[in-house]
Design an enzyme around this catalytic site. Structure first.
Site, PDB file in Angstrom:
ATOM      1  N   ASP A 155       0.828  -1.210   0.000  1.00  0.00           N
ATOM      2  CA  ASP A 155       0.000   0.000   0.000  1.00  0.00           C
ATOM      3  C   ASP A 155       0.861   1.259   0.000  1.00  0.00           C
ATOM      4  OD1 ASP A 155       0.735  -0.814   2.661  1.00  0.00           O
ATOM      5  OD2 ASP A 155      -0.593   0.733   3.436  1.00  0.00           O
ATOM      6  N   GLU A 165       0.253  -0.956   5.714  1.00  0.00           N
ATOM      7  CA  GLU A 165       1.378  -0.386   6.476  1.00  0.00           C
ATOM      8  C   GLU A 165       1.159   1.101   6.697  1.00  0.00           C
ATOM      9  OE1 GLU A 165       5.322   1.352   7.416  1.00  0.00           O
ATOM     10  OE2 GLU A 165       4.010   1.855   5.749  1.00  0.00           O
TER      11      GLU A 165
END
Lengths: 58, 349
Positions: free
Chosen positions: B68, B120
């Site tokens: 991400d 994350e």
């Protein structure tokens, strides 16, 4: 293990036999950060490492 | 050959926009690359983390990157040696180095697992899910933009939400009433001045959101703010929480601590740090060590293995900005360093 002298406190620092010049170590007794180098005679010694820098980010 | 592969892989990853929650958009592409690069196994866990595995042996290493990016899509382009786009720096460049480096390694005598983790940049769901899984690697490298330095520390982080209420009133007579906004500002000033550090070793506090007031001549009855406090290793988080609660009580606002993430710091003498230093030297680079002011999956994954550090290509000053770009040559260097490290581990095992 190689036994080298800490340039900061004069104590003994154990360095693994496969360590390469340029590797950094922390002397656990005095907390100093040290760099392995080779002197003009081809002998290993330790010098004070550059200060650990700060970096932004996550 | 390696230039062409790394350019294509990096572009494939950066071209697909994957803010937290949308990481599955890359699943098909990564499966294709897993097969193309000769990984033995590809699988996805229950929260969407993707894993690529190859090799086997007594020891195992997890290369933990993240899929991400922060929100904010950017135009993807390639100019000379540089790829531009959201996530190029944070952290698809590192992920490319990990996927490629894992595949390049020969003389494989360890299990290599590349983890493409989710969330994350939000709540750390991907890394936290590993804590409950069977994955227990001997070594972990977290993929973050360190400009090919070795990150041995990240600060801790506390997110808090502040709510303020007051009687309010007409803006012509502020001296006969109280204001929710005024209380909020007082709280913010006290917390920010109490934790006004300016370097890694110090505590910092910052206000990231502030909302109050609904009419130009009304003194606000309600206000809320979001704050973030960062703290180094060796500082007790409970002491910070206690101080913030005391300030809140003094000012008369309510505080909710939404998350507390503990700092992480490992010794320079940690085995994985030395393996990485040797690999850098073998690739003609001088090892550099950094401590990061933010947090990363390393804060969470240290619970799985103490043999952990963070590493990757990319200038962290560009992370989370609209100027994200990364040099393909740095991504290739990162891959070569990872490949050397795996081979060193294989020799030792």
């Amino acid at each position: 293990m190689k036994k080298l002298e800490c340039p900061i406190c004069g104590g003994e620092v154990e360095i693994p036999d496969d360590a390469l010049p340029g590797e950094l170590f922390e002397h656990e007794e005095c907390g100093s950060q040290l760099e392995l180098e080779v002197d003009d005679n081809g002998k290993y010694r330790l010098k004070e490492a550059e200060e650990i820098s700060e970096d932004w980010g996550e | 050959m390696i230039e062409e592969i790394s350019r294509k892989l990096l572009l494939d990853l950066v071209s697909v926009y994957t803010p937290p929650g949308y990481e599955h958009r890359l699943e098909y592409k990564i499966r294709e690359w897993s097969e193309k690069l000769g990984y033995d196994k590809f699988y996805v866990d229950d929260v969407g983390n993707i894993f690529l595995k190859r090799g086997g042996g007594r020891k195992s290493i997890l290369l933990a990157g993240h899929l991400d990016t922060v929100p904010g899509e950017l135009e993807v382009k390639i100019i000379d040696d540089e790829v531009y786009g959201r996530g190029a720096v944070d952290a698809k460049g590192s992920l490319t180095s990990f996927i490629l480096g894992g595949a390049l390694a020969e003389k494989l005598n360890v299990e290599v697992v590349v983890g493409c983790l989710v969330h994350e940049e939000s709540d750390g769901l991907g890394a936290r899910n590993l804590l409950h899984s069977k994955i227990r690697p001997d070594y972990i490298i977290v993929g973050e933009p360190t400009n090919l330095a070795i990150a041995v520390a990240y600060r801790g982080s506390i997110y808090l939400q502040v709510r303020s209420q007051a009687v309010g009133g007409h803006s012509s007579t502020p001296y006969i009433t109280d204001s929710a906004l005024r209380k909020l500002i007082k709280f913010i000033e006290l917390v920010e001045s109490r934790f006004n550090g300016s370097r890694f070793e110090e505590i910092t506090a910052v206000t990231t959101m502030l909302k109050s007031g609904d009419w130009f001549s009304k003194i606000p009855e309600y206000g809320e703010a979001s704050m973030n406090i960062r703290f180094p290793p060796n500082i007790n988080a409970e002491e910070i929480v206690k101080t913030v609660r005391e300030i809140a009580e003094h000012v008369g606002v309510d505080v909710d601590f939404e998350s507390i993430e503990m700092p992480v710091q490992i010794s320079l003498n940690t085995e994985i740090v030395h393996l990485l230093m040797k690999s850098l030297i073998k690739n003609g680079l001088k090892p550099r060590i950094v401590r990061k002011t933010g947090t990363s999956d390393m804060n969470t994954l240290i619970s799985i293995s103490k043999n952990i550090c963070a590493f990757g290509p990319g200038d962290s000053r560009l992370a989370h900005t609209r100027y994200e770009k990364i040099r393909i040559s740095d991504v290739i260097t990162g891959a070569k360093v990872i490949s050397s490290l795996i081979e060193l581990l294989s020799e030792k095992s």
